[in-house]
Design a protein around this motif. Structure first.
Motif, PDB file in Angstrom:
ATOM      1  N   VAL A 650      67.774 -11.678  13.791  1.00 18.02           N
ATOM      2  CA  VAL A 650      68.042 -11.609  15.225  1.00 18.02           C
ATOM      3  C   VAL A 650      69.385 -10.905  15.370  1.00 18.02           C
ATOM      4  CG1 VAL A 650      68.438 -12.951  17.329  1.00 18.02           C
ATOM      5  CG2 VAL A 650      66.863 -13.805  15.573  1.00 18.02           C
ATOM      6  N   ALA A 662      68.936 -17.076  18.766  1.00 19.54           N
ATOM      7  CA  ALA A 662      68.508 -17.628  17.474  1.00 19.54           C
ATOM      8  C   ALA A 662      68.303 -19.149  17.584  1.00 19.54           C
ATOM      9  CB  ALA A 662      69.539 -17.296  16.396  1.00 19.54           C
ATOM     10  N   ILE A 725      64.660  -8.431  17.466  1.00 20.06           N
ATOM     11  CA  ILE A 725      64.161  -9.352  16.441  1.00 20.06           C
ATOM     12  C   ILE A 725      63.353  -8.528  15.458  1.00 20.06           C
ATOM     13  CG2 ILE A 725      62.605 -11.304  15.996  1.00 20.06           C
ATOM     14  CD1 ILE A 725      63.463 -12.477  18.631  1.00 20.06           C
TER      15      ILE A 725
END
Ligand SMILES: [Zn+2]
Ligand SMILES: [Zn+2]
Length: 735
Positions: A650, A662, A725
């Motif tokens: 992330v 996260a 991500i």
């Protein structure tokens, strides 16, 4: 991955009508429906131009429409491009890779149509041939042109003028009087036929037997995976060339995948020696015109052999019959950016989908492949002898605690003595250090400040020849400061640790008369520079080579007898699960450069831990014992290939935002049997290109469908635009 995948689909290039689905090369998860206008012939796999928003874009017809959107609201296909439809096996492969890597199918498609201009109509150029008219008035210049053109080949005005040694206007005069007639010829060079000029080769008994087994796998015309396991210098390439010849004799195409760095003129020349011509090449240095030519030649079945880097796997082969993965253990086959895929593993999938044999070649097979051999999923063909007179090099460790270098130096007196001997005998030495630049760290003697990249959590590496500090992660550079940026002390900055440039400085001091070359990516830009330096080494214009991993791969230097590894412990420092395996493979490859001709080779490993399992395996040559121990260690803790891993990073420009996202992700992580989610934790490279990075590691049992787990976790998770991500199934980098 080795088992046959069911692929019976008769509608591979069926004509479709009504509504079709079109996959677009953008990060979209699935194809969109479009209408086929009346009278347009559209097939599954056709390349088509479709409207998307306000744009027009090239996509690929993926199959029948989904029917999700009402027919009257659908847009129509604008145009069908004149190119062979994408083969069904490649479309299925793209779907497979997308599913496995948890990537949008459109992003994978982009890998397959990334040849600029490949879908435009073929370019023609104007040339001239001798017609039946005679010139109204003959001159000596005209006579020469007619003689040149007399062989019947078509040539451009320029070519005719040059070959005849006349001016362009003489040729144009002959065109005007219709002595020369115009013909259109393809603007691109044709692909030579590798079987036309095939040479015979002499193989040893062992090589001949191995070649026959590989050729038998090709003759079977079905999926099989074979490891060609041969010590360095045993002639693996010559042996798998026999399998290439067998596939060509069947009229099939062949793909040879190599790590990009190994795609050198040396490899291409070896191919040419065997087949009388070079294979088509596919790699990132290729000019866009050449990419277009190769892509098109592969699609139309004119290019029969492609030697390429990992992305060659996505070329639209019309009739592929064999895949070879050379240096199969090489980490360069793992793509880290964009769609993260491992080209070796995906090549096995491609072979399985296409019902064709694949050969994995290596002197130091990966643990994954070795385990597949042990479990009987892959066949194995072994080459235990070096070709010709050459013997395997003698490997010894230098205990750096017992025989340390002089203060401020990096080479042990033991190694220096060996270099003196090699130099006296007129032989070459190579010092290997996998570290670019002069020094990996610049430190202030006054305050202890370490100079770091402003955008990454990494030290800046000093490059003394370029007089700058550089970040090897993001490319940031800065001049070497006079004063410490932290405390302001003048002349207090010191270089810590060696890179290849510093070793070269030391060698030049010890051997002022020796001819030295540094071989690293900083000194060699582009393939031409590589060729030049390797030719100089072969021609014995260099005495001492100092190199990074560029020198480890595939090169054959007949006069090189001594290899010194400056820091054999280097790769063991990071705690990555493959650290031992990779260090072993790299050093074994480096060692294999020594003594490849009649003169025996000697290898010295400078190590502070000669008792380490990796050093012991290199010295004793007991590779299989080493691999067995590594396998046991991984099996005990359920790491690949005995368990499954996925990495998730992330990242965001704002640290607080990255942390919040996260944490939110961690909260909604699904629970599943035999799956552990570790993290979030700051990644080892906690800052990269100005983005804060946090890592999750998903650890699962061998039988767990890790992709389904990742989809269940991430598909509906909404993230702010600034947050990225990235998911990496089977990660090789843990940074
Ligand atoms: Zn300071
Ligand atoms: Zn940086």
């Amino acid at each position: 991955m080795a088992s046959e995948i069911s692929t019976a689909r008769p509608e591979d290039d069926a004509v479709l009508s009504g509504t079709v689905s079109v996959l677009i090369p953008l990060a979209l998860p699935k194809p969109y429906d479009y209408k086929v206008p009346p009278g347009m012939e559209v097939r599954a796999g056709s390349y088509v131009v479709v409207p998307l928003g306000t744009q027009e874009i090239v996509g690929v017809v993926w199959g029948e429409g989904s029917g999700e959107v009402g027919h009257n609201r659908l847009k129509a296909i604008g145009e069908v491009i004149d190119a062979p439809p994408m083969p069904g096996v490649l479309r299925r492969f793209i779907d497979w890779v997308a599913q496995y890597t948890v990537s949008p199918a459109g992003s994978v498609l982009r890998l397959a149509i990334r040849a600029p201009g490949a879908l435009e109509p073929p370019r023609m150029r104007i040339a001239y041939r001798l017609g039946s008219q005679r010139p109204p008035r003959m001159t000596p210049a005209r006579q020469r042109v007619i003689e040149v053109a007399g062989d019947g080949f078509a040539r451009t005005v320029r070519e005719l003028a040059e070959e005849a040694g006349v001016s362009d206007s003489v040729v144009r005069g002959l065109v005007a009087s219709q002595v020369l007639v115009q013909v259109d010829i393809p603007a691109e060079a044709p692909f030579p036929d590798p079987l036309a000029a095939v040479k015979t080769v002499s193989l040893s008994a062992e090589q001949g037997e191995a070649a026959a087994r590989l050729a038998a796998a090709v003759a079977a015309r079905k999926f099989s995976a074979t490891l060609l396991d041969g010590v360095t210098g045993s002639g693996k390439t010559e042996v798998y060339f026999e399998a290439v010849a067998a596939a060509l004799a069947q009229g099939k195409q062949v793909l040879i995948l190599l790590p990009e760095i190994a795609l050198t003129s040396q490899f291409l020349e070896r191919f040419e020696r065997r087949f009388g011509c070079r294979p088509a090449e596919w790699h990132s240095d290729l000019a866009s015109r050449e990419r277009r030519r190769v892509w098109r030649g592969v699609a139309e079945g004119r290019a029969q052999v492609v030697a390429g880097a990992r992305s060659a796997l996505f070329l639209p082969f019309s009739d592929l019959g064999l895949i070879i993965v050379d240096e199969e253990h090489d980490a360069a086959f793992k793509q880290e950016d964009g769609v993260p895929y491992h080209a070796r593993d995906m090549a096995v999938v491609r072979a399985s989908l296409g019902h064709l044999p694949i050969i994995l070649s290596s002197a130091t097979p990966s643990l994954e492949t070795s385990v597949n051999v042990q479990q009987g999923k892959y066949d194995v063909v072994r080459l235990a002898e070096r070709h010709g007179e050459a013997l395997l090099p003698q490997v010894s460790a230098i205990d750096m605690r017992a025989d340390p270098p002089e203060r401020g130096r990096w080479l042990s007196p033991v190694l220096v003595t060996e270099m003196v001997k090699a130099l006296a005998a007129g032989e070459q030495s190579m010092l290997f250090l996998n570290r670019r630049g002069y020094a990996p760290l610049t430190l202030c003697r006054t305050c202890g400040h370490r100079i770091e990249c402003p955008q990454c959590s990494a030290w800046l590496v000093e490059h003394r020849f370029r007089r700058e500090l550089a970040c090897h992660h993001c490319g940031y550079t800065a001049p070497v400061p006079k004063a410490c940026p932290s405390c302001g002390a003048e002349d207090a900055l010191v270089a810590c640790g060696p890179g290849v440039e510093r070793i070269a400085e030391e060698v030049a001091e010890i051997f002022p008369e020796a001819r030295i070359a540094i071989v690293s990516s900083d000194n060699l830009r582009g393939p031409a520079a590589h060729e030049e330096i390797f030719a100089a080494i072969e021609a014995r214009e260099i005495d001492i080579i100092i190199g990074t991993q560029i020198v480890a791969k595939g090169h054959h230097f007949p006069w090189l007898t001594l290899v010194g590894v400056v820091d054999a412990d280097l790769g063991l420092e990071n705690g990555d699960l493959r650290a031992g395996e990779r260090t072993y493979q790299l050093l074994q490859q480096v060692a294999g450069r020594a003594g490849r001709a009649e003169r025996p080779g000697r290898v010295f490993l400078q190590s502070f831990m000669p008792e380490h399992g990796v050093m012991r395996a290199l010295v004793s040559g007991k590779r299989d014992e080493f691999l067995a121990r590594e396998a046991q260690a991984r099996e005990r803790v359920g790491l690949p290939p005995f368990g499954r891993l996925a990495g998730i990073v992330v990242s965001a420009p704002d640290a607080a935002l990255a942390q919040r996202v996260a944490r939110d992700m961690a909260r909604i992580a699904p629970r599943a049997d035999d799956v552990t989610v570790l993290g979030p934790a700051p990644a080892p490279l906690a800052l990269l290109r100005g983005r804060t990075r946090l890592r999750f590691l998903v650890k699962a049992g061998r039988q767990v469908n890790i992709q389904a787990f990742l989809h269940a976790w991430l598909d509906d998770f909404k993230v702010p635009n600034a947050v990225r991500i990235s998911v990496d199934v089977d990660p090789y980098s843990f940074m």
